[in-house]
Design a protein around this motif. Structure first.
Motif, PDB file in Angstrom:
ATOM      1  N   TRP A  88       0.848  -1.214   0.000  1.00  0.00           N
ATOM      2  CA  TRP A  88       0.000   0.000   0.000  1.00  0.00           C
ATOM      3  C   TRP A  88       0.876   1.254   0.000  1.00  0.00           C
ATOM      4  N   LEU A  89       1.864   1.255   0.891  1.00  0.00           N
ATOM      5  CA  LEU A  89       2.706   2.453   1.030  1.00  0.00           C
ATOM      6  C   LEU A  89       3.466   2.755  -0.267  1.00  0.00           C
ATOM      7  N   LEU A  90       4.052   1.701  -0.860  1.00  0.00           N
ATOM      8  CA  LEU A  90       4.799   1.909  -2.111  1.00  0.00           C
ATOM      9  C   LEU A  90       3.883   2.497  -3.183  1.00  0.00           C
ATOM     10  N   ASN A  91       2.625   2.027  -3.170  1.00  0.00           N
ATOM     11  CA  ASN A  91       1.682   2.512  -4.174  1.00  0.00           C
ATOM     12  C   ASN A  91       1.195   3.932  -3.916  1.00  0.00           C
ATOM     13  N   THR A  92       1.383   4.450  -2.693  1.00  0.00           N
ATOM     14  CA  THR A  92       0.955   5.836  -2.434  1.00  0.00           C
ATOM     15  C   THR A  92       1.994   6.847  -2.953  1.00  0.00           C
ATOM     16  N   LEU A  93       3.237   6.388  -3.137  1.00  0.00           N
ATOM     17  CA  LEU A  93       4.324   7.330  -3.418  1.00  0.00           C
ATOM     18  C   LEU A  93       4.129   8.115  -4.713  1.00  0.00           C
ATOM     19  N   LYS A  94       3.603   7.422  -5.729  1.00  0.00           N
ATOM     20  CA  LYS A  94       3.402   8.116  -7.014  1.00  0.00           C
ATOM     21  C   LYS A  94       2.436   9.292  -6.824  1.00  0.00           C
ATOM     22  N   GLN A  95       1.339   9.046  -6.101  1.00  0.00           N
ATOM     23  CA  GLN A  95       0.368  10.112  -5.878  1.00  0.00           C
ATOM     24  C   GLN A  95       0.976  11.225  -5.029  1.00  0.00           C
ATOM     25  N   GLN A  96       1.678  10.814  -3.954  1.00  0.00           N
ATOM     26  CA  GLN A  96       2.254  11.800  -3.033  1.00  0.00           C
ATOM     27  C   GLN A  96       3.271  12.711  -3.724  1.00  0.00           C
ATOM     28  N   TYR A  97       4.134  12.104  -4.559  1.00  0.00           N
ATOM     29  CA  TYR A  97       5.311  12.864  -4.989  1.00  0.00           C
ATOM     30  C   TYR A  97       5.393  13.137  -6.496  1.00  0.00           C
ATOM     31  N   CYS A  98       4.525  12.486  -7.300  1.00  0.00           N
ATOM     32  CA  CYS A  98       4.621  12.694  -8.763  1.00  0.00           C
ATOM     33  C   CYS A  98       3.360  13.271  -9.385  1.00  0.00           C
ATOM     34  N   SER A  99       2.229  13.067  -8.712  1.00  0.00           N
ATOM     35  CA  SER A  99       0.958  13.329  -9.396  1.00  0.00           C
ATOM     36  C   SER A  99       0.833  14.776  -9.871  1.00  0.00           C
ATOM     37  N   ARG A 100       1.330  15.717  -9.075  1.00  0.00           N
ATOM     38  CA  ARG A 100       1.154  17.124  -9.458  1.00  0.00           C
ATOM     39  C   ARG A 100       1.993  17.459 -10.691  1.00  0.00           C
ATOM     40  N   SER A 101       3.270  16.994 -10.691  1.00  0.00           N
ATOM     41  CA  SER A 101       4.077  17.350 -11.869  1.00  0.00           C
ATOM     42  C   SER A 101       3.553  16.644 -13.116  1.00  0.00           C
ATOM     43  N   GLU A 102       2.966  15.435 -12.945  1.00  0.00           N
ATOM     44  CA  GLU A 102       2.412  14.757 -14.130  1.00  0.00           C
ATOM     45  C   GLU A 102       1.196  15.508 -14.653  1.00  0.00           C
ATOM     46  N   LYS A 103       0.385  16.007 -13.694  1.00  0.00           N
ATOM     47  CA  LYS A 103      -0.856  16.691 -14.101  1.00  0.00           C
ATOM     48  C   LYS A 103      -0.596  18.118 -14.601  1.00  0.00           C
ATOM     49  N   LEU A 104       0.309  18.822 -13.920  1.00  0.00           N
ATOM     50  CA  LEU A 104       0.480  20.257 -14.208  1.00  0.00           C
ATOM     51  C   LEU A 104       1.760  20.576 -14.988  1.00  0.00           C
ATOM     52  N   GLY A 105       2.570  19.549 -15.253  1.00  0.00           N
ATOM     53  CA  GLY A 105       3.805  19.762 -16.011  1.00  0.00           C
ATOM     54  C   GLY A 105       4.991  20.071 -15.121  1.00  0.00           C
ATOM     55  N   SER A 106       4.734  20.435 -13.851  1.00  0.00           N
ATOM     56  CA  SER A 106       5.830  20.652 -12.909  1.00  0.00           C
ATOM     57  C   SER A 106       5.270  20.697 -11.494  1.00  0.00           C
ATOM     58  N   GLU A 107       6.189  20.612 -10.535  1.00  0.00           N
ATOM     59  CA  GLU A 107       5.793  20.731  -9.125  1.00  0.00           C
ATOM     60  C   GLU A 107       5.627  22.215  -8.839  1.00  0.00           C
ATOM     61  N   LYS A 108       4.406  22.641  -8.544  1.00  0.00           N
ATOM     62  CA  LYS A 108       4.172  24.075  -8.299  1.00  0.00           C
ATOM     63  C   LYS A 108       4.336  24.379  -6.818  1.00  0.00           C
ATOM     64  N   LYS A 109       4.309  25.648  -6.472  1.00  0.00           N
ATOM     65  CA  LYS A 109       4.448  26.018  -5.060  1.00  0.00           C
ATOM     66  C   LYS A 109       3.054  26.037  -4.423  1.00  0.00           C
ATOM     67  N   PRO A 110       2.815  25.118  -3.473  1.00  0.00           N
ATOM     68  CA  PRO A 110       1.469  25.072  -2.878  1.00  0.00           C
ATOM     69  C   PRO A 110       1.194  26.273  -1.991  1.00  0.00           C
ATOM     70  N   LEU A 111      -0.077  26.532  -1.727  1.00  0.00           N
ATOM     71  CA  LEU A 111      -0.451  27.609  -0.803  1.00  0.00           C
ATOM     72  C   LEU A 111      -0.060  27.194   0.614  1.00  0.00           C
ATOM     73  N   ASN A 112       0.425  28.154   1.390  1.00  0.00           N
ATOM     74  CA  ASN A 112       0.813  27.863   2.778  1.00  0.00           C
ATOM     75  C   ASN A 112      -0.422  27.885   3.657  1.00  0.00           C
ATOM     76  N   PRO A 113      -0.768  26.768   4.259  1.00  0.00           N
ATOM     77  CA  PRO A 113      -1.997  26.764   5.062  1.00  0.00           C
ATOM     78  C   PRO A 113      -1.908  27.722   6.248  1.00  0.00           C
ATOM     79  N   PHE A 114      -3.038  28.323   6.599  1.00  0.00           N
ATOM     80  CA  PHE A 114      -3.089  29.165   7.807  1.00  0.00           C
ATOM     81  C   PHE A 114      -3.511  28.292   8.982  1.00  0.00           C
ATOM     82  N   LEU A 115      -3.240  28.754  10.186  1.00  0.00           N
ATOM     83  CA  LEU A 115      -3.549  27.966  11.379  1.00  0.00           C
ATOM     84  C   LEU A 115      -5.053  27.688  11.433  1.00  0.00           C
TER      85      LEU A 115
END
Ligand code: HC3
Length: 437
Positions: A79-106
């Motif tokens: 399960w864990l190995l299969n989560t890695l693609k979503q955790q670390y690749c999905s955004r660059s695959e979808k958007l063409g690159s890793e973008k800067k996410p919004l910084n959450p507020f408290l």
């Protein structure tokens, strides 16, 4: 840091990308302090990232159906190995690159559920600290009696590129078939670095290693090799699973290798004598759709509603409006913190509390930490309360009480009046009985 080398940077942004690269080279390790050019801004806040842990619901619940403890530990590893693609690749695959996410507020929340043939899997993600930034999450499936909870912050440094250490850990608790005794897995978090920064199309590569240690005595170790000299392929890894005191990393019951983002193989044993069990391609795994309330029905503190003006401005490429709406939230948040300080009280977290060392889970956790440190990791940073504003756990009692509006500050916490206009900061800091909008 050399000048921008063509690539994915729009020509009108070359100058700002170049300044961004220069600012990174001298930044202080706080990723949220980086000001990035418009084309690399994401409309998604980091609180949303917690969802990547369980989109593969079938694999998430699978260990609860396995009677054999070694095979159960293998299913957790799978399960864990299969989560890695979503955790670390999905955004660059979808958007063409890793973008800067919004910084959450408290207090920012991201709530949702996956509703499929495995029942309901509920997600709660809450920004429990702003300085340092820490996100806590809890993912529960009652039907299969499994829960993942954890929290993480990031510590970044610069040496040729951005290197990020994750501080925090995850705890998976499940009940083996027919048992009322919980089994707990402590999962450590990988180090990562950003590749391809100079070309303006950054993506994530993982480094070092992580462990999964179980209260049933099984240990898994995953070594991330990246585009190593061994295979030359990106996202490469090797993994070993053994029983504490019986096997070892070099003499495991099961092993795995391949690319976590492409295809990998699980094996019985290790090395030349290993017997292949199965080959997996994470992109073949069905991902469940996360159901999130429509923005207009969300609470003021729910991420997509709170950031809606900012997200819309980013999408339109309107940087003035983006900074206006971002600053409005930041200023209102500063005023709230000031007010709390003056009144000598702390912000109330809706779903999470500090760990109680007397809880059964904490006793188990401390034993698992000992297993980790026995693996030669005497300075493991997965638990460093000073760097994560404490040790965060899901609080079932709080969660039972939680209902909208989650905080009495309401829209004023975002610097907004109910009609969408900006509330003067003085109102934010003096309002005693604010009503939720
Ligand atoms: C480093 C990161 C923010 C943190 C992200 C984390 C570690 C958050 C927890 C998730 O479970 C896993 C995860 C995945 C990706 C990590 C992000 C990658 C890039 C982002 C930086 C803040 C952005 C740096 C800016 C730029 C323009 C280089 O992308």
């Amino acid at each position: 840091m050399p000048e921008v080398e063509g690539g994915a940077v729009p020509s009108q942004s070359k100058g700002s990308w170049s300044s961004f690269l220069k600012s990174i080279a001298s930044f202080n390790g706080d990723l949220s302090s980086l000001t990035a050019p418009a084309f690399i801004l994401s409309t998604q806040s980091l609180v949303e990232f917690s969802a990547y842990w369980a989109e593969n619901t079938s694999l998430f619940v699978a260990p609860t159906q396995e009677r054999d403890p070694a095979k159960r530990a293998l299913l957790v590893l799978k399960w864990l190995l299969n989560t890695l693609k979503q955790q670390y690749c999905s955004r660059s695959e979808k958007l063409g690159s890793e973008k800067k996410p919004l910084n959450p507020f408290l207090g920012e929340l991201f709530l949702g559920s996956w509703d499929d043939e495995f029942g309901q899997t509920r997600l709660v993600s809450e920004q429990v600290s702003h300085h340092p930034p820490v996100t806590a999450y809890c993912i529960t499936n009652d039907k299969y009696r499994i829960r993942l909870q954890g929290y993480n912050g990031q510590k970044a440094s610069f040496s040729r590129t951005i290197h990020v250490k994750q501080i925090g850990h995850a705890l998976l608790t499940l009940y083996p078939p027919g048992s009322d005794k919980p089994e707990t897995y402590l999962i450590t978090l990988p180090a990562l670095h950003i590749e391809n920064l100079i070309y303006g199309a950054p993506f994530v590569e993982l480094g070092k290693f992580i462990h999964i240690v179980s209260s049933s005595g099984y240990i898994s170790k995953i070594d991330f090799a990246g585009r190593g000299w061994l295979s030359g392929k990106k996202n490469s890894f090797t993994a070993a699973l053994w029983k504490e005191g019986e096997g070892s990393e070099k003499n495991p019951i099961f092993s795995a290798d391949g690319q976590w983002s492409e295809t990998f193989t699980l094996k019985e044993g290790e090395g030349k004598r290993a017997k292949e069990i199965a080959t997996f391609t994470p992109s073949d795994v069905k991902l469940a759709k996360l159901n999130v309330a429509p923005t207009e029905e969300q609470d003021v503190f729910e991420s997509r509603r709170a950031w809606s003006n900012v997200a819309r401005s980013i999408e339109k490429g309107d940087m003035d409006a983006t900074s206006h709406f971002k600053s409005r939230i930041e200023n209102a948040q500063r005023a709230l913190r000031k007010k709390e300080q003056d009144e000598k009280r702390e912000w109330e977290r809706v779903f999470f509390s500090q760990a109680n060392p007397k809880d059964e889970l904490e006793v188990t956790f401390q034993n698992l930490v000992k297993v980790i440190t026995n693996q030669g990791l005497s300075s493991w940073e997965g638990i460093a309360p000073d760097k994560t504003a404490g040790v965060w756990r899901f609080d079932d009692q709080k969660a039972d009480r939680a209902k909208k509006p989650f905080h009495q500050e309401g829209l004023l916490a975002l610097g907004e009046n109910p009609d969408g206009t900006s509330a003067p900061v003085s109102r934010v800091s003096t309002n005693q009985n604010a009503k939720a909008g």
